[in-house]
Design an enzyme around this catalytic site. Structure first.
Site, mmCIF file in Angstrom:
data_model
loop_
_atom_site.group_PDB
_atom_site.id
_atom_site.type_symbol
_atom_site.label_atom_id
_atom_site.label_comp_id
_atom_site.label_asym_id
_atom_site.label_seq_id
_atom_site.Cartn_x
_atom_site.Cartn_y
_atom_site.Cartn_z
ATOM 1 N N TYR A 119 1.050 -6.116 12.801
ATOM 2 C CA TYR A 119 -0.177 -5.470 12.276
ATOM 3 C C TYR A 119 -1.120 -5.050 13.350
ATOM 4 O O TYR A 119 -1.359 -5.738 14.404
ATOM 5 C CB TYR A 119 -0.769 -6.501 11.301
ATOM 6 C CG TYR A 119 -1.912 -5.710 10.539
ATOM 7 C CD1 TYR A 119 -1.311 -4.662 9.741
ATOM 8 C CD2 TYR A 119 -3.168 -6.043 10.227
ATOM 9 C CE1 TYR A 119 -2.188 -3.924 9.075
ATOM 10 C CE2 TYR A 119 -4.142 -5.309 9.535
ATOM 11 C CZ TYR A 119 -3.430 -4.199 8.948
ATOM 12 O OH TYR A 119 -4.588 -3.585 8.022
ATOM 13 N N GLU A 124 -9.538 -4.998 4.356
ATOM 14 C CA GLU A 124 -9.337 -3.965 3.337
ATOM 15 C C GLU A 124 -8.257 -4.186 2.821
ATOM 16 O O GLU A 124 -8.331 -3.846 1.431
ATOM 17 C CB GLU A 124 -9.198 -2.827 4.445
ATOM 18 C CG GLU A 124 -9.524 -1.581 3.924
ATOM 19 C CD GLU A 124 -10.922 -1.367 3.237
ATOM 20 O OE1 GLU A 124 -11.167 -0.444 2.675
ATOM 21 O OE2 GLU A 124 -11.949 -2.001 4.158
ATOM 22 N N HIS A 167 -6.080 -11.654 13.826
ATOM 23 C CA HIS A 167 -4.595 -12.055 13.578
ATOM 24 C C HIS A 167 -3.933 -12.003 15.167
ATOM 25 O O HIS A 167 -4.753 -11.988 15.983
ATOM 26 C CB HIS A 167 -4.047 -10.860 12.949
ATOM 27 C CG HIS A 167 -4.677 -10.623 11.480
ATOM 28 N ND1 HIS A 167 -4.939 -11.478 10.588
ATOM 29 C CD2 HIS A 167 -5.360 -9.407 11.233
ATOM 30 C CE1 HIS A 167 -5.755 -10.900 9.664
ATOM 31 N NE2 HIS A 167 -5.921 -9.765 10.001
ATOM 32 N N ASP A 227 -2.072 -5.300 3.226
ATOM 33 C CA ASP A 227 -2.437 -5.737 4.551
ATOM 34 C C ASP A 227 -3.087 -7.029 4.793
ATOM 35 O O ASP A 227 -3.926 -7.401 3.868
ATOM 36 C CB ASP A 227 -3.008 -4.334 5.181
ATOM 37 C CG ASP A 227 -2.018 -3.249 5.576
ATOM 38 O OD1 ASP A 227 -0.905 -3.587 5.267
ATOM 39 O OD2 ASP A 227 -2.479 -2.366 5.468
ATOM 40 N N ARG A 234 -4.169 -3.509 13.218
ATOM 41 C CA ARG A 234 -5.975 -3.687 13.026
ATOM 42 C C ARG A 234 -6.079 -5.089 13.407
ATOM 43 O O ARG A 234 -6.077 -5.679 12.407
ATOM 44 C CB ARG A 234 -6.167 -2.999 11.669
ATOM 45 C CG ARG A 234 -6.218 -1.847 11.489
ATOM 46 C CD ARG A 234 -6.679 -1.088 10.038
ATOM 47 N NE ARG A 234 -6.653 0.206 9.946
ATOM 48 C CZ ARG A 234 -5.539 0.957 9.507
ATOM 49 N NH1 ARG A 234 -4.427 0.136 8.867
ATOM 50 N NH2 ARG A 234 -5.473 2.283 9.540
ATOM 51 N N GLU A 281 0.722 -1.348 0.062
ATOM 52 C CA GLU A 281 0.094 0.145 0.166
ATOM 53 C C GLU A 281 0.973 1.283 0.197
ATOM 54 O O GLU A 281 0.693 2.409 -0.684
ATOM 55 C CB GLU A 281 -1.138 0.007 1.103
ATOM 56 C CG GLU A 281 -1.979 -1.112 1.050
ATOM 57 C CD GLU A 281 -1.663 -2.222 2.236
ATOM 58 O OE1 GLU A 281 -2.294 -2.751 2.477
ATOM 59 O OE2 GLU A 281 -0.336 -2.521 2.081
ATOM 60 N N ASP A 322 -5.835 -7.913 5.965
ATOM 61 C CA ASP A 322 -7.072 -7.808 6.445
ATOM 62 C C ASP A 322 -8.115 -7.758 5.455
ATOM 63 O O ASP A 322 -7.571 -7.764 4.173
ATOM 64 C CB ASP A 322 -7.250 -6.959 7.522
ATOM 65 C CG ASP A 322 -6.937 -5.486 6.998
ATOM 66 O OD1 ASP A 322 -6.725 -5.410 5.956
ATOM 67 O OD2 ASP A 322 -6.996 -4.412 7.968
#
Length: 872
Positions: free
Chosen positions: A296, A84, A343, A80, A298, A7, A82
């Site tokens: 990570y 998103e 996670h 990432d 989130r 990203e 997840d």
């Protein structure tokens, strides 16, 4: 040489370092496609077809990836780990296939890693997979739902509730939580109660504090002592008796450490300990993650990888000794309603690396890393061992008894490293150490004191407690908490005051409207169940289009029904709902909605185009009574009656002070029969309205004040008070069109400034305009933007200090001292400002180097009879 896409450029830089020259690592700069912000981007009639559009800023990033694929025919999507991140990978693949940059023989794979470390990244490269379609479907469903609510419900708000901005699927529910808490506070009636405390002395002259627990042989409940008289009688009962220690009981106790951080608890603790907002916390955590320092950020998982548990235990043994390491590793189980993004917990990637070893330059990131490090280490430490002591002290006849409590930490355990903060500080008598006492010992009385108390309303939410409440209700997910809390503040539905969230009038009105006409869709249980449906989609157990169909079928009917109500009906319904707030009962029992001015009309809430609300009389225009939205108490207390306060007469005109919905003002004369407004002038905020007298009011009504013609051009110069304070105007007439403005330093100058001073100020203003093209000098240079480059500086502006990056200016809040502002805080302010204005933060283009001048070849001599060759 495969092309790896992540990203952010910061993440790309770190990963490129680990992978080396065998890979080309590029950044997508977040999402490359989105739904166009217009009606029709999601079509329920066409099986919820979604129209995607590549953002203008993203086209160059897609082109860079496409160009790289021409030379390196392999694509690895490493966004990432997840939902998103999965969606970003899916969008990238779809966009590249659409432009035919991915050929039939181009291998496309997806890799995920929970930490940006060399071992995690290289291991992920050995285990590629395909894009997880169920996770993408869950993203599509969530995006479609949010779009349908935003673009179908918001127009209903605009048409039926003038001034409302917009509504969001989860934001509106979150706003309801805050508004309902405020209504609880307003409806709360405190209750008086008393207690009796005694300062006692042991035979060893040690002081012990005890509270009365038994009176007249009966155990006291909280409200048994209702007033001062009863408390004084209890006091006398204690003073008139000798007291002895009846029993002393010591019990061992343990305290276990808190679990490692997940997203919500990290946001809560950073708010408690540092005052960080949710977005600020996540921005700092993002930087730490991209630098490879933490896992990570989130996540709603609290489990820790076995190797990390071992590393934590080793670090504890090395730093604090073997007695701080429990016999078995601690295992934590997730208590969240759903853990679809479970996670690993948020922890340091290297538990041997303390905050000092990490060498983090940014203060905010350093604070957050230290918090994460200590919480992680403490979570694997031995429990604290305590001894809690309770002593009962009473009279021989059993009529009175007091209790003293305290505790001693026998072994600090995890408390040596970390203790979790509290949302609302509560005085705990058990925390203090208790003096030594033995059964049968006589206790001397130093003092016996009655204390008055009142029950307290529930506290307003902070960002931390709001996130905690959302988590408890199952509303939102880790990746959405920060944006939800920020959005309701950006829309001015909620303001933050001393870290507490307070609903604005707009927020109250929107909530009242939605809870009446869309009650199901702002219901806590419904929103949580919809989140669970989306989680079933992400697990591959549900079809996302069926979830959308089920939602849309009922939602569309509700929208149509709401549009059948007129604005008048809607406002009257809101009047009823908010009546306890805006029309509280009068003490004398009279109708609180009866107009206090004309005595005939009924008061009701009205809205203005500006988005504000006010209370007005139904007899308008015959009765022009208005007051601010909310309870009438403040306006009545100002000493200005509803019909206005008559100050006297000037030149045959009555001079009044009135309170309008935009604040107090003075008025010359009365409203005429044709409803033409007489001359008015707002009272400056610095003045107390009830202290304005006739002379002062006339001075205000005589504004603007003519100072005289300018000596250079003969054009008039005026002094006046405007929206932003006192100022000068160099203009032809009082219409004040065009001309030059210059600020005055104080209100008194409006009536005192002379021509010489006015000419000087106007000249300085004109001169400053001439400097507009020149670069302003920064007050502080904070450094380069950590993600996209370019200087981030602090400037001193007309309305206060602000930070600037590229073309984005962000005001520095009063709560932050310019000298203490960090680069991380500045980046957060810039990102918030960019989000408000709809701008995207992209790396600055490198300045083009001037093209090298071509060397002109020397002309060869040409024979006279030949035609000269034309040079290119």
């Amino acid at each position: 040489m495969p092309v790896v896409v992540v990203e952010s450029p910061a993440k790309a830089k770190t990963i490129n370092k680990y992978l080396g020259s065998d890979y080309t690592v590029l950044a997508s700069y977040g999402h490359v496609r989105d739904l166009p912000p217009k009606d029709g981007s999601v079509d329920p009639d066409q099986d919820f077809e979604m129209l995607w559009e590549v953002a203008s800023d993203s086209k160059k990033h897609i082109k860079a990836i496409a160009d790289a694929l021409k030379d390196d025919n392999a694509l690895i999507l490493a966004t990432d780990p997840d939902r998103e991140g999965e969606a970003i990978s899916w969008h990238l693949e779809e966009a590249l296939r659409k432009r035919k940059s991915i050929k039939k023989d181009t291998p496309v794979s997806r890799v995920v890693f929970n930490a940006i470390t060399k071992s995690a990244v290289t291991e992920a490269m050995k285990n590629p997979r395909q894009v997880d379609q169920p996770l993408v479907d869950a993203y599509l469903a969530r995006r479609a739902l949010d779009y349908l609510v935003g673009f179908k419900l918001s127009p209903v708000l605009w048409r039926r509730l003038p001034g409302a901005k917009s509504a969001g699927r989860v934001q509106s529910v979150t706003l309801r939580i805050i508004v309902e808490r405020e209504m609880e506070i307003e409806a709360f009636n405190n209750r008086e109660y008393w207690s009796v405390k005694a300062q006692l002395q042991t035979p060893r002259n040690q002081v012990v504090e005890a509270r009365l627990t038994v009176l007249a042989g009966k155990k006291l409940d909280k409200f048994d002592l209702e007033n001062a008289t009863q408390a004084e009688m209890a006091q006398q009962a204690v003073l008139s008796r000798d007291l002895v220690v009846k029993s002393v009981e010591a019990k061992p106790a343990t305290r276990n450490p808190s679990a490692p951080f997940m997203t919500s608890t990290l946001q809560q603790e950073a708010s408690r300990k540092f005052g960080f907002g949710a977005r600020m916390t996540m921005n700092a955590a993002q930087r730490l993650y991209e630098a490879g320092l933490i896992t990570y950020m989130r996540t709603d998982g609290i489990d820790m990888a076995p190797e990390a548990v071992s590393a934590a235990r080793d670090a504890i043994k090395d730093k604090y000794g073997a007695n701080y390491v429990p016999d078995k590793p601690r295992i934590y189980k997730n208590k969240a309603k759903n853990a679809q993004e479970a996670h690993e917990c948020v922890r340091p990637t290297d538990l041997a690396k303390s905050t000092e070893d990490a060498k983090i330059a940014d203060p905010d990131q350093r604070k957050l890393y230290d918090l994460i490090y200590k919480r992680t280490i403490a979570s694997q430490m031995e429990a604290a061992r305590l001894e809690r002591t309770t002593a009962d002290i009473g009279s021989a006849d059993g009529q009175v008894e007091l209790r003293a409590t305290g505790q001693v930490v026998m072994f600090d355990g995890f408390l040596r490293v970390y203790e979790e903060g509290r949302d609302d500080e509560v005085v705990d008598d058990d925390d203090k150490r208790l003096a030594q006492m033995n059964e049968g010992e006589t206790m001397a009385k130093d003092s016996v004191t009655p204390e008055q108390h009142f029950t307290q309303p529930p506290p307003r939410y902070t960002e931390a407690t709001l996130v905690k409440r959302m988590e408890e209700l199952g509303i939102g997910r880790p990746s959405t908490y920060a944006s939800i809390v920020t959005t309701i503040q950006d829309r001015e539905y909620v303001r933050k005051d001393k870290n507490r969230l307070i609903p604005e009038d707009k927020g109250r009105l929107v909530t009242a409207f939605l809870t009446n006409y869309f009650r199901k869709y702002v219901g806590y249980d419904y929103t949580a169940s919809l989140e669970e449906d989306l989680d079933h989609v992400s697990a591959g157990n549900a079809d996302y289009k069926k979830v959308l169909e089920s939602f849309w079928r009922d939602f569309k009917v509700t929208i149509d029904e709401a549009m059948d109500n007129s604005i008048t009906e809607v406002l009257e319904k809101i009047n009823e709902v908010l009546a306890p707030h805006i029309f509280p009962p009068n003490e004398d029992g009279t109708d609180p909605r009866l107009c206090p001015n004309c005595g005939e009309g009924r008061l009701s809430m009205r809205t203005a185009r500006s988005g504000g609300a006010f209370i007005g009389c139904s007899n308008y225009p015959n009765c022009r009574y208005t007051r601010a939205f909310g309870p009438p108490g403040e306006d009545d207390a100002a000493g200005i009656p509803p019909e206005g306060k008559l100050l006297g007469e000037d030149q045959g005109d009555k001079i009044w002070v009135h309170k309008g919905r935009f604040g107090p003002y003075v008025q010359r004369g009365d409203v005429t029969e044709d409803n033409k407004k007489p001359p008015r002038q707002s009272i400056p905020k610095e003045w107390v309205p009830e202290e304005v007298d006739l002379e002062t009011a006339v001075k205000l009504l005589d504004l603007p004040r003519l100072i005289g013609p300018h000596p250079e051009d003969g054009v008039n110069v005026w002094a006046n008070i405007g929206r932003y304070g006192p100022y000068l105007k160099h203009a032809e007439s009082t219409s004040f069109k065009g001309g030059t403005n210059a600020n005055l330093e104080g209100l008194d100058e409006v009536w005192e400034v002379g021509m010489n001073r006015a000419v000087q100020l106007l000249a300085e203003k004109v001169a400053s305009r001439g400097n507009r093209g020149k670069a302003a000098v920064p007050v502080r240079e904070l450094g380069e933007h950590p993600d996209v480059g370019g200087p981030v500086n602090v400037f001193d502006g007309k309305y206060g200090p602000y930070v600037k990056w590229d073309k984005i200016n962000a005001t520095i809040p009063d709560t932050i001292e310019v000298a203490d502002l960090t680069l991380s805080q500045a980046v957060t302010l810039i990102e918030e400002r960019a989000a408000k204005s709809g701008k995207k933060i992209a790396p600055k283009k490198a300045a083009k180097k001037p093209a090298a001048k071509k060397k002109t070849a020397a002309k060869k001599p040409v024979a006279k009879k030949k035609t000269a060759v034309k040079e290119d």
